[in-house]
Design a protein around this motif. Structure first.
Motif, PDB file in Angstrom:
ATOM      1  N   GLY A 179      16.930   4.874  30.255  1.00 35.62           N
ATOM      2  CA  GLY A 179      18.300   5.335  30.082  1.00 35.62           C
ATOM      3  C   GLY A 179      18.835   4.887  28.738  1.00 35.62           C
ATOM      4  O   GLY A 179      18.093   4.697  27.775  1.00 35.62           O
ATOM      5  N   ASN A 180      20.145   4.688  28.669  1.00 37.95           N
ATOM      6  CA  ASN A 180      20.772   4.327  27.396  1.00 37.95           C
ATOM      7  C   ASN A 180      20.994   2.835  27.209  1.00 37.95           C
ATOM      8  O   ASN A 180      21.227   2.388  26.083  1.00 37.95           O
ATOM      9  N   SER A 181      20.916   2.045  28.289  1.00 36.66           N
ATOM     10  CA  SER A 181      21.267   0.639  28.130  1.00 36.66           C
ATOM     11  C   SER A 181      20.339  -0.340  28.839  1.00 36.66           C
ATOM     12  O   SER A 181      20.500  -1.548  28.680  1.00 36.66           O
ATOM     13  N   TYR A 182      19.375   0.158  29.601  1.00 35.21           N
ATOM     14  CA  TYR A 182      18.453  -0.727  30.312  1.00 35.21           C
ATOM     15  C   TYR A 182      17.116  -0.806  29.585  1.00 35.21           C
ATOM     16  O   TYR A 182      16.691   0.140  28.911  1.00 35.21           O
ATOM     17  N   PHE A 183      16.441  -1.962  29.767  1.00 35.72           N
ATOM     18  CA  PHE A 183      15.103  -2.145  29.225  1.00 35.72           C
ATOM     19  C   PHE A 183      14.185  -2.640  30.337  1.00 35.72           C
ATOM     20  O   PHE A 183      14.610  -3.396  31.216  1.00 35.72           O
ATOM     21  N   VAL A 184      12.939  -2.207  30.275  1.00 38.22           N
ATOM     22  CA  VAL A 184      11.918  -2.638  31.223  1.00 38.22           C
ATOM     23  C   VAL A 184      10.895  -3.462  30.462  1.00 38.22           C
ATOM     24  O   VAL A 184      10.430  -3.064  29.394  1.00 38.22           O
ATOM     25  N   ALA A 185      10.538  -4.620  30.999  1.00 35.66           N
ATOM     26  CA  ALA A 185       9.544  -5.483  30.374  1.00 35.66           C
ATOM     27  C   ALA A 185       8.183  -5.236  31.010  1.00 35.66           C
ATOM     28  O   ALA A 185       8.096  -4.905  32.196  1.00 35.66           O
ATOM     29  N   PRO A 186       7.091  -5.380  30.242  1.00 38.79           N
ATOM     30  CA  PRO A 186       5.756  -5.246  30.835  1.00 38.79           C
ATOM     31  C   PRO A 186       5.551  -6.254  31.953  1.00 38.79           C
ATOM     32  O   PRO A 186       6.155  -7.335  31.960  1.00 38.79           O
ATOM     33  N   ALA A 187       4.696  -5.910  32.905  1.00 45.58           N
ATOM     34  CA  ALA A 187       4.471  -6.778  34.062  1.00 45.58           C
ATOM     35  C   ALA A 187       3.979  -8.157  33.649  1.00 45.58           C
ATOM     36  O   ALA A 187       4.293  -9.161  34.286  1.00 45.58           O
ATOM     37  N   ALA A 188       3.216  -8.209  32.551  1.00 49.70           N
ATOM     38  CA  ALA A 188       2.653  -9.489  32.113  1.00 49.70           C
ATOM     39  C   ALA A 188       3.581 -10.264  31.182  1.00 49.70           C
ATOM     40  O   ALA A 188       3.248 -11.372  30.760  1.00 49.70           O
TER      41      ALA A 188
END
Length: 251
Positions: A179-188
């Motif tokens: 989206g415009n404001s969320y970030f997802v980090a890699p599982a590791a």
């Protein structure tokens, strides 16, 4: 002539892809906590096959294609809002929130209290508190005057309630925008406490780090470059047609 046609085509295609990146930056120039993307280019031969290093291959294939876009995490301007539940980060790091499908990280501190006085994001997701065992604990705020200190500690009428969970990642962590404001980090990825220099500012929001004027100028420049590539393609196309119509019958 073939090489020139391919150069013009890849240049035109790369600029069209880059237009999407810059247009998205411009569309979010007023989105709180938004982090812009910066496009980058690399040579066609490097994209196709790194071993193409002979002088002829370099001369023919060293034209640019879009290599991708890099996330710009530079600080945006912090502006006061007067809303006690609005928070801004000054320095690196992210607020940690909980969605139905897992943890997300954001710089958008447009928070509010739901009917149960849980601190939630503008999208309705729970803002998490800092816990020694890294347990995903939402923040519930009792009735009263809420104050938030620079270290993220939340107090109500002088009594400590919770501490906002702010996390940072190593510089080489590949965060993915959602989206415009969320970030997802890699599982590791390994998140940790932010640097000591990071502070939380109550009653403020961090603005987008995408400058509307500069992005507009970049968009216009990119459009003109794409138009130039398009004209070059038209010239090569006409030349191919001329060759086919006039020269081939003579063979």
């Amino acid at each position: 002539m073939n090489s020139g046609f391919y150069s013009a085509y890849t240049g035109f295609a790369a600029r069209l892809d880059a237009l999407d990146v810059i247009a998205n930056n411009l569309a979010n120039a007023s989105t709180s906590g938004f982090k812009s993307q910066r496009e980058f280019y690399r040579s066609f031969s490097a994209w196709l096959q790194p071993s193409l290093t002979t002088p002829i291959n370099q001369a023919v294939n060293q034209f640019g294609v879009l290599g991708g876009a890099r996330l710009d995490l530079s600080q945006g301007t912090v502006e006061p809002t007067g809303n006690d539940t609005d928070l801004a980060l000054k320095g690196p790091g992210f607020f940690t929130v909980l969605k139905n499908n897992g943890l997300r990280y954001t710089r958008d501190g447009s928070f509010r209290l739901d009917k149960n006085r849980n601190l939630i994001t503008d999208q309705g997701d729970q803002v998490l508190s800092e816990q020694p065992n890294r347990r995903d604990q939402p923040i519930q705020v009792p009735s009263g005057k809420m104050t938030i200190s620079p270290d993220g500690s939340i107090s109500v009428d002088g009594a400590l309630v919770a501490k906002v969970r702010v996390e940072d990642f190593p510089a080489d962590t590949q965060l993915t925008q959602e989206g415009n404001s969320y970030f997802v980090a890699p599982a590791a990825a390994v998140a940790g406490k932010p640097p000591a220099s990071t502070t939380v500012q109550q009653g403020s929001l961090e603005k987008s780090n995408s400058d509307a004027i500069r992005t507009t100028v970049a968009l216009i420049d990119l459009q003109r470059t794409a138009q130039t590539m398009e004209r070059a393609l038209a010239i090569f196309h006409n030349e191919f047609n001329r060759t086919a119509a006039q020269d081939l019958p003579k063979v």
